[in-house]
Design a protein around this motif. Structure first.
Motif, PDB file in Angstrom:
ATOM      1  N   HIS A 135       0.856  -1.190   0.000  1.00 37.67           N
ATOM      2  CA  HIS A 135       0.000   0.000   0.000  1.00 37.67           C
ATOM      3  C   HIS A 135       0.890   1.239   0.000  1.00 37.67           C
ATOM      4  CE1 HIS A 135      -3.635  -2.384   0.769  1.00 37.67           C
ATOM      5  NE2 HIS A 135      -2.905  -3.065   1.632  1.00 37.67           N
ATOM      6  N   PRO A 136       1.502   1.548  -1.142  1.00 26.91           N
ATOM      7  CA  PRO A 136       2.463   2.650  -1.183  1.00 26.91           C
ATOM      8  C   PRO A 136       1.820   4.029  -1.061  1.00 26.91           C
ATOM      9  CG  PRO A 136       2.103   1.743  -3.381  1.00 26.91           C
ATOM     10  CD  PRO A 136       1.393   0.842  -2.427  1.00 26.91           C
ATOM     11  N   LEU A 137       2.629   4.952  -0.578  1.00 28.46           N
ATOM     12  CA  LEU A 137       2.289   6.376  -0.581  1.00 28.46           C
ATOM     13  C   LEU A 137       2.946   7.019  -1.788  1.00 28.46           C
ATOM     14  CD1 LEU A 137       2.971   7.136   3.178  1.00 28.46           C
ATOM     15  CD2 LEU A 137       0.801   7.674   2.060  1.00 28.46           C
ATOM     16  N   ARG A 138       2.254   7.960  -2.394  1.00 29.78           N
ATOM     17  CA  ARG A 138       2.869   8.781  -3.439  1.00 29.78           C
ATOM     18  C   ARG A 138       2.509  10.237  -3.170  1.00 29.78           C
ATOM     19  NH1 ARG A 138      -0.328  10.642  -7.650  1.00 29.78           N
ATOM     20  NH2 ARG A 138      -2.482   9.852  -7.675  1.00 29.78           N
ATOM     21  N   PHE A 139       3.341  11.139  -3.669  1.00 32.05           N
ATOM     22  CA  PHE A 139       3.171  12.555  -3.375  1.00 32.05           C
ATOM     23  C   PHE A 139       3.196  13.361  -4.674  1.00 32.05           C
ATOM     24  CE2 PHE A 139       4.865  10.516   0.316  1.00 32.05           C
ATOM     25  CZ  PHE A 139       4.258  11.139   1.391  1.00 32.05           C
ATOM     26  N   GLU A 140       2.265  14.320  -4.766  1.00 30.12           N
ATOM     27  CA  GLU A 140       2.237  15.240  -5.899  1.00 30.12           C
ATOM     28  C   GLU A 140       2.326  16.664  -5.376  1.00 30.12           C
ATOM     29  OE1 GLU A 140      -1.091  14.770  -8.452  1.00 30.12           O
ATOM     30  OE2 GLU A 140      -0.580  12.717  -9.065  1.00 30.12           O
ATOM     31  N   ILE A 141       2.968  17.523  -6.140  1.00 30.25           N
ATOM     32  CA  ILE A 141       2.991  18.960  -5.849  1.00 30.25           C
ATOM     33  C   ILE A 141       2.254  19.647  -6.994  1.00 30.25           C
ATOM     34  CG2 ILE A 141       4.429  20.992  -5.485  1.00 30.25           C
ATOM     35  CD1 ILE A 141       6.565  19.155  -4.341  1.00 30.25           C
ATOM     36  N   GLY A 143      -0.410  22.959  -8.604  1.00 29.43           N
ATOM     37  CA  GLY A 143      -0.877  24.338  -8.549  1.00 29.43           C
ATOM     38  C   GLY A 143       0.216  25.365  -8.388  1.00 29.43           C
ATOM     39  N   ASP A 144      -0.178  26.618  -8.546  1.00 30.01           N
ATOM     40  CA  ASP A 144       0.766  27.727  -8.416  1.00 30.01           C
ATOM     41  C   ASP A 144       1.307  27.856  -7.001  1.00 30.01           C
ATOM     42  OD1 ASP A 144       0.353  28.306 -11.075  1.00 30.01           O
ATOM     43  OD2 ASP A 144      -1.215  29.801 -10.671  1.00 30.01           O
ATOM     44  N   ASN A 145       0.525  27.390  -6.023  1.00 31.55           N
ATOM     45  CA  ASN A 145       0.954  27.479  -4.627  1.00 31.55           C
ATOM     46  C   ASN A 145       1.786  26.282  -4.193  1.00 31.55           C
ATOM     47  OD1 ASN A 145      -0.433  29.917  -4.249  1.00 31.55           O
ATOM     48  ND2 ASN A 145      -2.340  28.850  -3.769  1.00 31.55           N
ATOM     49  N   HIS A 146       2.095  25.404  -5.148  1.00 35.50           N
ATOM     50  CA  HIS A 146       2.901  24.210  -4.861  1.00 35.50           C
ATOM     51  C   HIS A 146       2.306  23.410  -3.693  1.00 35.50           C
ATOM     52  CE1 HIS A 146       5.718  26.887  -7.026  1.00 35.50           C
ATOM     53  NE2 HIS A 146       6.157  25.750  -7.554  1.00 35.50           N
ATOM     54  N   GLU A 147       1.034  23.100  -3.818  1.00 35.92           N
ATOM     55  CA  GLU A 147       0.343  22.348  -2.768  1.00 35.92           C
ATOM     56  C   GLU A 147       0.789  20.886  -2.797  1.00 35.92           C
ATOM     57  OE1 GLU A 147      -4.209  21.050  -1.437  1.00 35.92           O
ATOM     58  OE2 GLU A 147      -3.858  22.161  -3.282  1.00 35.92           O
ATOM     59  N   LEU A 148       1.162  20.385  -1.617  1.00 33.80           N
ATOM     60  CA  LEU A 148       1.573  18.995  -1.496  1.00 33.80           C
ATOM     61  C   LEU A 148       0.354  18.124  -1.256  1.00 33.80           C
ATOM     62  CD1 LEU A 148       3.887  16.908  -1.253  1.00 33.80           C
ATOM     63  CD2 LEU A 148       3.900  17.388   1.220  1.00 33.80           C
ATOM     64  N   LYS A 149       0.191  17.073  -2.075  1.00 34.03           N
ATOM     65  CA  LYS A 149      -0.960  16.184  -1.947  1.00 34.03           C
ATOM     66  C   LYS A 149      -0.472  14.737  -1.874  1.00 34.03           C
ATOM     67  CE  LYS A 149      -4.766  17.297  -4.118  1.00 34.03           C
ATOM     68  NZ  LYS A 149      -5.768  17.606  -5.163  1.00 34.03           N
ATOM     69  N   PRO A 150      -0.573  14.127  -0.711  1.00 34.13           N
ATOM     70  CA  PRO A 150      -0.179  12.719  -0.576  1.00 34.13           C
ATOM     71  C   PRO A 150      -1.365  11.797  -0.886  1.00 34.13           C
ATOM     72  CG  PRO A 150       0.092  13.978   1.490  1.00 34.13           C
ATOM     73  CD  PRO A 150      -0.817  14.735   0.605  1.00 34.13           C
ATOM     74  N   TYR A 151      -1.074  10.681  -1.517  1.00 35.31           N
ATOM     75  CA  TYR A 151      -2.096   9.682  -1.834  1.00 35.31           C
ATOM     76  C   TYR A 151      -1.615   8.317  -1.330  1.00 35.31           C
ATOM     77  CZ  TYR A 151      -4.013  13.174  -5.047  1.00 35.31           C
ATOM     78  OH  TYR A 151      -4.542  14.323  -5.601  1.00 35.31           O
ATOM     79  N   LEU A 152      -2.564   7.538  -0.822  1.00 34.63           N
ATOM     80  CA  LEU A 152      -2.275   6.200  -0.326  1.00 34.63           C
ATOM     81  C   LEU A 152      -3.057   5.183  -1.141  1.00 34.63           C
ATOM     82  CD1 LEU A 152      -1.135   4.245   1.896  1.00 34.63           C
ATOM     83  CD2 LEU A 152      -3.254   4.701   3.169  1.00 34.63           C
ATOM     84  N   SER A 153      -2.362   4.157  -1.625  1.00 30.46           N
ATOM     85  CA  SER A 153      -3.031   3.083  -2.355  1.00 30.46           C
ATOM     86  C   SER A 153      -3.848   2.253  -1.364  1.00 30.46           C
ATOM     87  CB  SER A 153      -1.983   2.201  -3.046  1.00 30.46           C
ATOM     88  OG  SER A 153      -2.600   1.070  -3.628  1.00 30.46           O
TER      89      SER A 153
END
Length: 207
Positions: A135-141, A143-153
């Protein structure tokens, strides 16, 4: 024929019937999820149902207020190779819309096992999942505000967006590690290392 089935499904009676058919396959609740990956029913069109970015489910523009129904629907979700998400029963498959992720991770607990950290998440529909190789975690940055969004499988191709409050706790557990010769800010769970961003990017954002 598919159009006739869809027409029946998109009214209130059809929705209730879909719930009933799903319920018949999910006795025992979360302890025995139905084998949706093995079902290959005919596609019956799209349903006017949407999972919003905050995890709220809508049917025909109205929030589904009954949590047991939302949990029930969540057990028959499937994301296929075409990138679309469906509610699947043994007799039909209907498409729904997803604004962001299928679920929201609303709670995180941290334990130690054999000297390793284990991050366990609970979703808004009751799934309890340990982050790790399965169940890996992945991270995206984004938008212009460089919002960090983590996702979990969670299961199959279904993911949970880690809520903002939980994300702060998650990031606090971050550390700089070397991955393939590059310094990365990352978190660990169940022996796996999940990179968040390059360490130099973290330094830039911290200024």
């Amino acid at each position: 024929m598919a159009g006739d089935t869809l027409k029946a499904t998109t009214d209130a009676a059809g929705l209730a019937a879909l719930i009933s058919r799903a319920s018949a396959q999910t006795s025992g609740g979360k302890a025995s999820l139905p084998p949706v990956e093995r079902w290959e029913p005919p596609f019956c069109g799209d349903l006017d149902m949407e999972i919003r970015a905050d995890g709220t489910w809508f049917y025909m523009g109205t929030p589904i207020g009954r949590a047991p129904l939302v949990r029930l629907f969540s057990t028959v979700l499937r994301k296929d190779e075409d990138g679309k998400t469906y509610l699947v029963t043994p007799v039909e498959k209907v498409g729904i819309r997803v604004q962001d992720a299928h679920f929201v991770a609303v709670e995180m607990s941290v334990t130690e096992e054999a000297g390793e950290s284990v991050l366990t998440f609970r979703t808004n529909v009751g799934d309890v999942v340990e982050a790790g190789p399965e169940h890996p975690l992945r991270f995206e940055i984004v938008g212009d505000n460089h919002e960090l969004k983590p996702y979990l499988s969670i299961r199959g191709r279904l993911e949970a967006l880690v809520s903002r409050a939980v994300m702060y706790d998650l990031v606090e557990r971050g550390e700089v590690v070397e991955i393939e010769g590059k310094a990365m800010f990352a978190v660990r769970s169940r022996g796996a290392v999940f990179p968040i961003m390059p360490a130099e990017e973290l330094d830039r954002l911290s200024r």
